[in-house]
Design a protein around this motif. Sequence first.
Motif, PDB file in Angstrom:
ATOM      1  N   ASP A  53      42.094  37.992  52.195  1.00 20.49           N
ATOM      2  CA  ASP A  53      43.179  39.197  51.641  1.00 20.49           C
ATOM      3  C   ASP A  53      42.898  39.193  49.918  1.00 20.49           C
ATOM      4  N   ARG A  54      42.255  38.241  49.204  1.00 23.15           N
ATOM      5  CA  ARG A  54      42.057  38.326  47.761  1.00 23.15           C
ATOM      6  C   ARG A  54      40.845  38.719  47.556  1.00 23.15           C
ATOM      7  N   ALA A  55      39.827  38.785  48.209  1.00 22.66           N
ATOM      8  CA  ALA A  55      38.517  38.681  47.887  1.00 22.66           C
ATOM      9  C   ALA A  55      38.333  40.181  46.974  1.00 22.66           C
ATOM     10  N   LYS A  56      38.480  41.210  47.360  1.00 23.42           N
ATOM     11  CA  LYS A  56      38.598  42.438  46.498  1.00 23.42           C
ATOM     12  C   LYS A  56      38.968  42.173  44.980  1.00 23.42           C
ATOM     13  N   LEU A  57      40.186  41.640  44.853  1.00 23.36           N
ATOM     14  CA  LEU A  57      40.625  41.770  43.571  1.00 23.36           C
ATOM     15  C   LEU A  57      39.966  40.436  42.769  1.00 23.36           C
ATOM     16  N   VAL A  58      39.539  39.552  43.506  1.00 17.89           N
ATOM     17  CA  VAL A  58      38.560  38.330  42.743  1.00 17.89           C
ATOM     18  C   VAL A  58      37.115  39.265  42.601  1.00 17.89           C
ATOM     19  N   SER A  59      36.841  39.860  43.225  1.00 19.50           N
ATOM     20  CA  SER A  59      35.407  40.574  42.885  1.00 19.50           C
ATOM     21  C   SER A  59      35.559  41.481  41.738  1.00 19.50           C
ATOM     22  N   LYS A  60      36.815  41.996  41.701  1.00 23.71           N
ATOM     23  CA  LYS A  60      37.107  43.039  40.365  1.00 23.71           C
ATOM     24  C   LYS A  60      37.285  42.177  39.223  1.00 23.71           C
ATOM     25  N   ILE A  61      37.863  41.039  39.496  1.00 22.25           N
ATOM     26  CA  ILE A  61      38.020  40.097  38.119  1.00 22.25           C
ATOM     27  C   ILE A  61      36.481  39.863  37.581  1.00 22.25           C
ATOM     28  N   GLU A  62      35.791  39.195  38.737  1.00 18.31           N
ATOM     29  CA  GLU A  62      34.116  39.008  38.439  1.00 18.31           C
ATOM     30  C   GLU A  62      33.424  40.054  37.588  1.00 18.31           C
ATOM     31  N   ALA A  63      33.734  41.316  38.049  1.00 18.92           N
ATOM     32  CA  ALA A  63      33.000  42.474  37.471  1.00 18.92           C
ATOM     33  C   ALA A  63      33.594  42.862  36.059  1.00 18.92           C
ATOM     34  N   GLN A  64      34.732  42.407  35.704  1.00 19.36           N
ATOM     35  CA  GLN A  64      35.318  42.611  34.703  1.00 19.36           C
ATOM     36  C   GLN A  64      34.898  41.197  33.720  1.00 19.36           C
ATOM     37  N   LEU A  65      34.700  40.201  34.015  1.00 20.56           N
ATOM     38  CA  LEU A  65      34.154  39.128  33.314  1.00 20.56           C
ATOM     39  C   LEU A  65      32.882  39.465  32.989  1.00 20.56           C
ATOM     40  N   VAL A  66      31.975  39.869  33.953  1.00 16.67           N
ATOM     41  CA  VAL A  66      30.572  39.948  33.499  1.00 16.67           C
ATOM     42  C   VAL A  66      30.404  41.038  32.593  1.00 16.67           C
ATOM     43  N   ALA A  67      31.289  42.185  32.674  1.00 16.28           N
ATOM     44  CA  ALA A  67      31.161  43.318  31.702  1.00 16.28           C
ATOM     45  C   ALA A  67      31.645  42.910  30.252  1.00 16.28           C
ATOM     46  N   ALA A  68      32.329  41.684  30.178  1.00 13.14           N
ATOM     47  CA  ALA A  68      32.960  41.431  28.936  1.00 13.14           C
ATOM     48  C   ALA A  68      31.948  40.143  28.502  1.00 13.14           C
ATOM     49  N   GLY A  69      30.987  39.608  29.430  1.00 10.62           N
ATOM     50  CA  GLY A  69      30.243  38.382  28.864  1.00 10.62           C
ATOM     51  C   GLY A  69      30.942  37.113  28.879  1.00 10.62           C
ATOM     52  N   ARG A  70      31.959  37.183  29.633  1.00  9.76           N
ATOM     53  CA  ARG A  70      33.005  35.775  29.614  1.00  9.76           C
ATOM     54  C   ARG A  70      32.481  35.164  31.067  1.00  9.76           C
ATOM     55  N   GLU A  89      41.068  31.703  41.908  1.00 12.26           N
ATOM     56  CA  GLU A  89      40.954  31.785  43.459  1.00 12.26           C
ATOM     57  C   GLU A  89      42.402  31.472  43.918  1.00 12.26           C
ATOM     58  N   TRP A  90      43.308  30.432  43.278  1.00 11.62           N
ATOM     59  CA  TRP A  90      44.423  30.002  43.848  1.00 11.62           C
ATOM     60  C   TRP A  90      45.741  30.858  43.513  1.00 11.62           C
ATOM     61  N   LEU A  91      45.421  32.055  42.928  1.00 12.41           N
ATOM     62  CA  LEU A  91      46.473  33.270  42.621  1.00 12.41           C
ATOM     63  C   LEU A  91      46.734  33.863  43.893  1.00 12.41           C
ATOM     64  N   ASN A  92      47.901  34.238  43.839  1.00 10.63           N
ATOM     65  CA  ASN A  92      48.375  35.297  45.033  1.00 10.63           C
ATOM     66  C   ASN A  92      48.031  36.647  44.585  1.00 10.63           C
ATOM     67  N   PRO A  93      47.896  37.689  45.496  1.00  7.46           N
ATOM     68  CA  PRO A  93      47.458  38.844  45.087  1.00  7.46           C
ATOM     69  C   PRO A  93      48.139  39.625  44.065  1.00  7.46           C
ATOM     70  N   GLU A  94      49.459  39.370  43.920  1.00  9.64           N
ATOM     71  CA  GLU A  94      50.254  39.929  42.802  1.00  9.64           C
ATOM     72  C   GLU A  94      49.901  39.397  41.389  1.00  9.64           C
ATOM     73  N   GLN A  95      49.541  38.040  41.245  1.00 10.36           N
ATOM     74  CA  GLN A  95      48.974  37.670  40.129  1.00 10.36           C
ATOM     75  C   GLN A  95      47.734  37.638  39.757  1.00 10.36           C
ATOM     76  N   LEU A  96      46.905  38.113  40.927  1.00 13.64           N
ATOM     77  CA  LEU A  96      45.511  38.441  40.363  1.00 13.64           C
ATOM     78  C   LEU A  96      45.568  39.917  40.024  1.00 13.64           C
ATOM     79  N   ARG A  97      46.354  40.777  40.438  1.00 18.29           N
ATOM     80  CA  ARG A  97      46.471  41.976  39.682  1.00 18.29           C
ATOM     81  C   ARG A  97      46.944  41.837  38.312  1.00 18.29           C
ATOM     82  N   GLY A  98      47.713  40.868  38.191  1.00 19.84           N
ATOM     83  CA  GLY A  98      47.928  40.853  36.649  1.00 19.84           C
ATOM     84  C   GLY A  98      46.782  40.162  35.863  1.00 19.84           C
ATOM     85  N   VAL A  99      46.030  39.398  36.193  1.00 24.02           N
ATOM     86  CA  VAL A  99      44.717  38.939  35.713  1.00 24.02           C
ATOM     87  C   VAL A  99      44.003  40.186  35.318  1.00 24.02           C
TER      88      VAL A  99
END
Length: 115
Positions: A53-70, A89-99
Amino acid sequence: MDDDTYRAMLMRIAGKASAKDLSPLQAANVLRELERLGWQPRRGRSKPKPAADRAKLVSKIEAQLVAAGRPWEYGDGIARRLYKVEKVEWLNPEQLRGVVAALAYDAKRHGRRYE
């Protein structure tokens, strides 16, 4: 390195048969010996394995990190700072949206565009 060789190396370097019995100085000596033998510490951490249930948000975070070179550790730092949670990966969906929002703000602040 097989277990017998590893334990013989521990005994030779630190006089102990198990790593759990090592003092900090002995552990540093063992690490120095392993590096001398060719071991290289792993740099960074691997991609998180979130719940489905969190995979899409984590993938989005990964894309943002890669784009930033972080690295992933940067995302973990945001999780710690915002939510007092050690890993993304331990964050809930609401917290992932915050990241995701924090990384989008970071991109905007640094003149990067991320959709």
